[in-house]
Write a protein that holds these residues in place. Structure first.
Motif, PDB file in Angstrom:
ATOM      1  N   MET A 126      -4.579  10.606  -3.846  1.00 43.57           N
ATOM      2  CA  MET A 126      -6.526   9.911  -4.249  1.00 43.57           C
ATOM      3  C   MET A 126      -6.078   8.736  -2.417  1.00 43.57           C
ATOM      4  O   MET A 126      -7.166   8.050  -2.825  1.00 43.57           O
ATOM      5  CB  MET A 126      -6.559   8.699  -5.486  1.00 43.57           C
ATOM      6  CG  MET A 126      -6.572   9.822  -6.496  1.00 43.57           C
ATOM      7  SD  MET A 126      -7.130   8.807  -8.171  1.00 43.57           S
ATOM      8  CE  MET A 126      -8.792   8.177  -7.678  1.00 43.57           C
ATOM      9  N   GLY A 127      -5.308   8.886  -2.050  1.00 45.78           N
ATOM     10  CA  GLY A 127      -5.283   7.837  -0.430  1.00 45.78           C
ATOM     11  C   GLY A 127      -4.140   7.120  -0.605  1.00 45.78           C
ATOM     12  O   GLY A 127      -3.394   6.285  -1.680  1.00 45.78           O
ATOM     13  N   GLY A 128      -4.659   5.658  -0.146  1.00 45.00           N
ATOM     14  CA  GLY A 128      -3.672   4.596  -0.111  1.00 45.00           C
ATOM     15  C   GLY A 128      -3.902   4.174  -0.769  1.00 45.00           C
ATOM     16  O   GLY A 128      -5.594   3.512  -1.661  1.00 45.00           O
ATOM     17  N   MET A 129      -2.816   3.034  -1.857  1.00 47.78           N
ATOM     18  CA  MET A 129      -3.772   2.686  -3.461  1.00 47.78           C
ATOM     19  C   MET A 129      -3.077   1.098  -3.225  1.00 47.78           C
ATOM     20  O   MET A 129      -1.493   1.197  -2.834  1.00 47.78           O
ATOM     21  CB  MET A 129      -3.288   3.469  -3.823  1.00 47.78           C
ATOM     22  CG  MET A 129      -4.506   3.968  -4.587  1.00 47.78           C
ATOM     23  SD  MET A 129      -4.650   5.030  -6.101  1.00 47.78           S
ATOM     24  CE  MET A 129      -4.998   4.293  -7.742  1.00 47.78           C
ATOM     25  N   GLY A 130      -2.800   0.135  -3.165  1.00 53.55           N
ATOM     26  CA  GLY A 130      -2.729  -1.496  -3.380  1.00 53.55           C
ATOM     27  C   GLY A 130      -1.519  -1.551  -4.901  1.00 53.55           C
ATOM     28  O   GLY A 130      -2.780  -1.514  -6.021  1.00 53.55           O
ATOM     29  N   THR A 139       0.742  -1.327   0.142  1.00 50.77           N
ATOM     30  CA  THR A 139      -0.226   0.222   0.302  1.00 50.77           C
ATOM     31  C   THR A 139       0.801   1.047  -0.540  1.00 50.77           C
ATOM     32  O   THR A 139       2.067   1.530   1.013  1.00 50.77           O
ATOM     33  CB  THR A 139      -0.885   0.457   1.129  1.00 50.77           C
ATOM     34  OG1 THR A 139      -2.425  -1.288   0.935  1.00 50.77           O
ATOM     35  CG2 THR A 139      -1.275   0.905   1.240  1.00 50.77           C
ATOM     36  N   ARG A 140       0.637   1.976  -0.761  1.00 45.97           N
ATOM     37  CA  ARG A 140       1.166   3.399  -1.170  1.00 45.97           C
ATOM     38  C   ARG A 140       0.548   4.806  -0.859  1.00 45.97           C
ATOM     39  O   ARG A 140      -0.637   4.082  -1.200  1.00 45.97           O
ATOM     40  CB  ARG A 140       1.982   3.456  -2.521  1.00 45.97           C
ATOM     41  CG  ARG A 140       3.414   2.880  -2.700  1.00 45.97           C
ATOM     42  CD  ARG A 140       3.910   2.519  -4.112  1.00 45.97           C
ATOM     43  NE  ARG A 140       4.087   1.744  -5.166  1.00 45.97           N
ATOM     44  CZ  ARG A 140       4.237   1.224  -6.136  1.00 45.97           C
ATOM     45  NH1 ARG A 140       4.384   2.449  -6.990  1.00 45.97           N
ATOM     46  NH2 ARG A 140       4.914   0.791  -6.677  1.00 45.97           N
ATOM     47  N   ASP A 141       0.598   5.694   0.086  1.00 44.94           N
ATOM     48  CA  ASP A 141       0.138   6.937  -0.042  1.00 44.94           C
ATOM     49  C   ASP A 141       0.006   7.421  -2.004  1.00 44.94           C
ATOM     50  O   ASP A 141       1.373   7.685  -2.194  1.00 44.94           O
ATOM     51  CB  ASP A 141       0.954   7.931   0.848  1.00 44.94           C
ATOM     52  CG  ASP A 141       0.655   7.256   2.107  1.00 44.94           C
ATOM     53  OD1 ASP A 141      -0.278   6.528   2.710  1.00 44.94           O
ATOM     54  OD2 ASP A 141       1.993   7.526   3.154  1.00 44.94           O
ATOM     55  N   THR A 142      -0.823   7.888  -2.095  1.00 43.54           N
ATOM     56  CA  THR A 142      -1.423   9.171  -3.378  1.00 43.54           C
ATOM     57  C   THR A 142      -2.256   9.323  -2.825  1.00 43.54           C
ATOM     58  O   THR A 142      -2.649  10.069  -2.348  1.00 43.54           O
ATOM     59  CB  THR A 142      -1.473   7.401  -4.673  1.00 43.54           C
ATOM     60  OG1 THR A 142      -2.298   7.388  -3.856  1.00 43.54           O
ATOM     61  CG2 THR A 142      -1.258   6.473  -4.445  1.00 43.54           C
TER      62      THR A 142
END
Length: 595
Positions: free
Chosen positions: A297-301, A292-295
Motif C-alpha cells: 500500500m506504499g510507504g507506511m510508518g 517507514t517501510r515499503d508495503t
C-alpha cells in the motif's frame, strides 16, 4: 425409570442417607429433598446403579405426575430399598421432588435451545473487517489462525450467557462497544491507547503493536489478577535484577577470550540475552522510534521495538505491564487446548535446569497421555476428570478448573500456578514458596538476594509459613485423590518431600566443598568480590543444584523416577561431589608446590 439393582448394602445406604442433612431453605424444598433422599443412588449426571437425575429429567420432562406415581408405587428389583428412603415423605414433599425434577428437564431443553441459538457466530465489527481486508493478503496465516479461534465466533455478551462454571471470561461488565461483536483484531489491538508507547496511526486507526495482559484484562480480569501473583509474571526482573542470578546469566551468555593463559569475559549483548535466558523469562520491550517501510500500500510508518519479538512469561510491555498471555495461549488462536497440552510448557520447562517436560515424558502420567490423549477433550470447560481426560497434564495440576463427573469442583481455575504447590523446587535449595512473586526483595542473613543461606537455612520472613504450605499441599492432593487412594497420595508425597530433604543435603555437601575452596584460597569468591560462577569448581557447584538436584526433585514430584537416577540426577550428584573434591585437592596440592 431405571430401577435399582444393587440390593446389597441396604442398611449401610439407608443409614448414610438418613444422616445426609440438607438445608431446604437454602436450596428450595424439591432440590433439598432430592439431595437428601435420592442423590445417594441417583447421581446428578452419571448413570450408575440407578439412572442419573439428568436421564430421569429427560424421560419425565413435563410429566411430574409420572414421577409421583412411581414414588407412590415403586416397582422392580430395587422397590424394597427405595421404599425405605421415601416412606416418610408426605404427598406434598413427593410433589416438590417431582416438580423440581421435571424443571431440570425443562432447563435442559432450554439449554439445548440456547446452544443452538449460540451456534450462529458473533458478528465481526466493521473496524475488524477493515483490518481483515488488508491482512488476508498481507498476513494470511494470522487471519486464518484467528478464524479458527473462539474469539472469532463468540462475543463477550454470548460468553456471559453461559453458566458461571462454563465461562472462559470473568468480567462483570464490559464497554458497550465491545459487548456484542466477535473479539477481533481491532478489539484487542486498540485497547488503552494512552497507556501504550507502541501506539501508532495505521490506516486511520490508532493501533498498539503489543497486546498486554492489561488489555486481556478487559474480558479476563480475574485471570489477570491471578497472573500478577504468579512468579512467572516477574520472571524478567527476578532474573535480571537479582545480582546473583544476573552474574549467572553473564557467565553463561558472555563471550570468553583467551590470552596469556587466562580467559576474560565480555558481558553479553542484549540480542544474546534475548536469544537465551530471556526468551522464556521475557524481554524489556521499548519503542526506539518510527521507521517507514515499503508495503503493497506504499510507504507506511511503524514503531521500531527493542526486545522484540518476544512472548516470555515475564515480558515488560510498552504499556508498563508485566507478562504475556500468549506464552501459553499462542496468538492468534489463543487456544485453551494448546495451553492444556504439555508441549506448550515444554518450551521453557525442558531442562536440564527445569526438566518438567522430560520427566513427564517418562512418567506413568506421561505414558497415559502419549498413548490415549487423542481420545481426550481438551476444550471442555470445566474440565471433567475421568471423562475429558484420564491422566493429568501440567495444566491439570497447576491451572485448570477441574470437576468430577457430578460437577463437584475439585480445583478452581488459577493463573497463579503456585497456589497448589507447597514447595519451590527451583533454586540452590528447595524451599517454601516466596510470599511475593517479586523475589528481588528477598534478603537472607548474609544480605544476599536468595531465599536461603548458602548453607541452606531458609529466609523465613520472605517465605510462606507451614500453614500456607499445608493449604497448598491440600489443594494439589485433592486433584490426586480423584484418581488415587489416600494411601497412594500420602505415600507419593512422603517420597517427594524426602527427596527435597536428601537433595538439599547433597547440595549442602557440594557447597561446603566450595566454601572450603574459597576459604583456602583455591578459588576466589564473595569475600574477594569476585563472580561465584567463573571458576571450574564454581561451575560444578552451579551444575550440582541447577541441573542435578533440580532434576532429581522434579523426577520425584512427577513420578518419573528413572530420570532422577541416571539421566541427570542422583548419579551425577554423587559423581559431581567427588569431582569437586578431587579438583580442590589438586588445586591445594598445586598451590602447596608453588609455595
Amino acid at each position: 425409570m431405571k430401577e435399582f439393582f444393587l440390593l446389597a448394602g441396604v442398611v449401610g445406604l439407608y443409614v448414610f442417607t438418613a444422616f445426609t442433612l440438607v438445608n431446604a431453605g437454602e436450596m428450595g424444598d424439591g432440590e433439598a429433598l432430592y439431595m437428601k433422599n435420592c442423590k445417594m443412588c441417583h447421581k446428578l449426571k452419571t448413570d450408575g446403579m440407578a439412572s442419573s437425575l439428568e436421564t430421569m429429567a429427560r424421560k419425565y420432562q413435563n410429566n411430574s405426575s409420572g414421577i409421583v406415581d412411581f414414588l407412590n408405587n415403586p416397582t422392580g428389583k430395587g422397590a424394597r430399598m427405595m421404599k425405605k428412603f421415601i416412606t416418610g415423605l408426605s404427598p406434598q414433599e413427593k410433589e416438590a421432588i417431582a416438580s423440581w425434577m421435571t424443571a431440570q428437564g425443562q432447563g435442559q431443553g432450554q439449554d439445548q435451545a440456547k446452544t443452538k441459538e449460540n451456534t450462529a457466530p458473533a458478528p465481526v465489527s466493521g473496524d475488524t473487517e477493515a483490518c481483515l481486508g488488508c491482512h488476508e493478503s498481507v498476513t494470511p496465516g494470522i487471519v486464518e489462525d484467528w478464524r479458527t479461534s473462539r474469539h472469532a465466533h463468540t462475543s463477550p455478551e454470548m460468553a456471559l450467557k453461559k453458566p458461571a462454571v462454563e465461562r472462559r471470561i470473568s468480567f462483570e461488565s464490559i464497554d458497550r462497544g465491545l459487548k456484542s461483536s466477535a473479539v477481533g483484531c481491532y478489539e484487542c489491538h486498540s485497547l488503552n491507547p494512552k497507556l501504550h508507547s507502541d501506539n501508532f496511526e495505521h490506516n486511520g486507526y490508532q493501533i498498539n503493536v503489543v497486546v498486554s495482559p492489561n488489555d486481556c484484562k478487559t474480558c479476563h480480569p480475574v485471570e489477570n489478577r491471578q497472573y500478577a501473583q504468579n512468579i512467572m509474571s516477574h520472571a524478567y526482573g527476578n532474573l535480571n535484577n537479582n545480582p546473583v542470578y544476573r552474574d549467572l546469566v553473564d557467565s553463561v551468555n558472555g563471550i570468553q577470550s583467551f590470552k596469556d593463559m587466562k580467559t576474560a569475559l565480555t558481558a553479553p549483548d542484549a540480542e544474546t540475552d534475548a536469544d537465551s535466558c530471556f526468551y522464556c523469562h521475557g524481554t524489556l520491550v521499548k519503542v526506539k522510534g518510527m521507521q517507514t517501510r515499503d508495503t503493497v500500500m506504499g510507504g507506511m510508518g511503524f514503531p521500531v521495538l527493542s526486545g522484540w519479538p518476544n512472548s516470555g512469561v515475564g515480558r515488560l510491555n510498552p504499556d508498563g505491564t508485566m507478562g504475556s498471555c500468549t506464552s501459553c495461549h499462542t496468538r492468534h488462536a489463543f487456544s485453551i487446548e494448546m495451553a492444556r497440552k504439555p508441549a506448550t510448557c515444554s518450551e521453557c520447562h525442558k531442562g536440564p535446569d527445569v526438566p518438567a517436560y522430560k520427566v513427564y515424558e517418562v512418567s506413568k502420567h506421561g505414558n497415559i497421555y502419549s498413548s490415549l490423549n487423542k481420545k481426550w477433550d481438551f476444550n471442555s470447560v470445566p474440565w471433567t476428570v475421568g471423562r475429558d481426560f484420564t491422566a493429568p497434564t501440567c495444566a491439570t495440576c497447576h491451572a485448570s478448573l477441574i470437576v468430577t463427573g457430578e460437577g463437584e469442583i475439585v480445583a478452581e481455575r488459577s493463573h497463579q500456578m503456585s497456589d497448589r504447590s507447597a514447595w519451590r523446587l527451583f533454586g540452590i535449595y528447595a524451599h517454601a514458596h516466596p510470599k511475593s512473586p517479586d523475589t528481588t526483595i528477598i534478603r537472607n542473613n548474609a544480605g544476599l538476594p536468595l531465599p536461603t543461606e548458602l548453607t541452606g537455612e531458609p529466609a523465613t520472613d520472605y517465605l510462606i509459613d507451614a500453614s500456607e504450605q499445608e493449604k497448598r499441599r491440600g489443594n494439589m492432593q485433592r486433584i490426586c485423590l480423584t484418581c488415587h487412594s489416600d494411601g497412594w497420595v500420602k505415600g507419593q508425597y512422603a517420597r517427594y518431600e524426602n527427596t527435597i530433604n536428601t537433595t538439599n543435603q547433597s547440595t549442602l555437601t557440594a557447597t561446603k566443598i566450595l566454601l572450603t575452596a574459597w576459604d583456602k584460597g583455591a578459588a576466589k569468591g564473595l569475600a574477594q568480590n569476585d563472580s561465584i560462577f567463573n571458576e571450574a569448581i564454581e561451575k560444578k557447584w552451579a551444575e550440582h543444584w541447577l541441573f542435578f538436584a533440580n532434576s532429581t526433585r522434579f523426577a520425584s514430584a512427577m513420578a518419573g523416577a528413572d530420570y532422577g537416577v541416571f539421566a541427570n540426577g542422583r548419579w551425577y550428584s554423587s559423581k559431581n561431589i567427588q569431582e569437586m573434591l578431587d579438583w580442590l585437592e589438586f588445586k591445594l596440592e598445586s598451590k602447596s608446590q608453588e609455595n
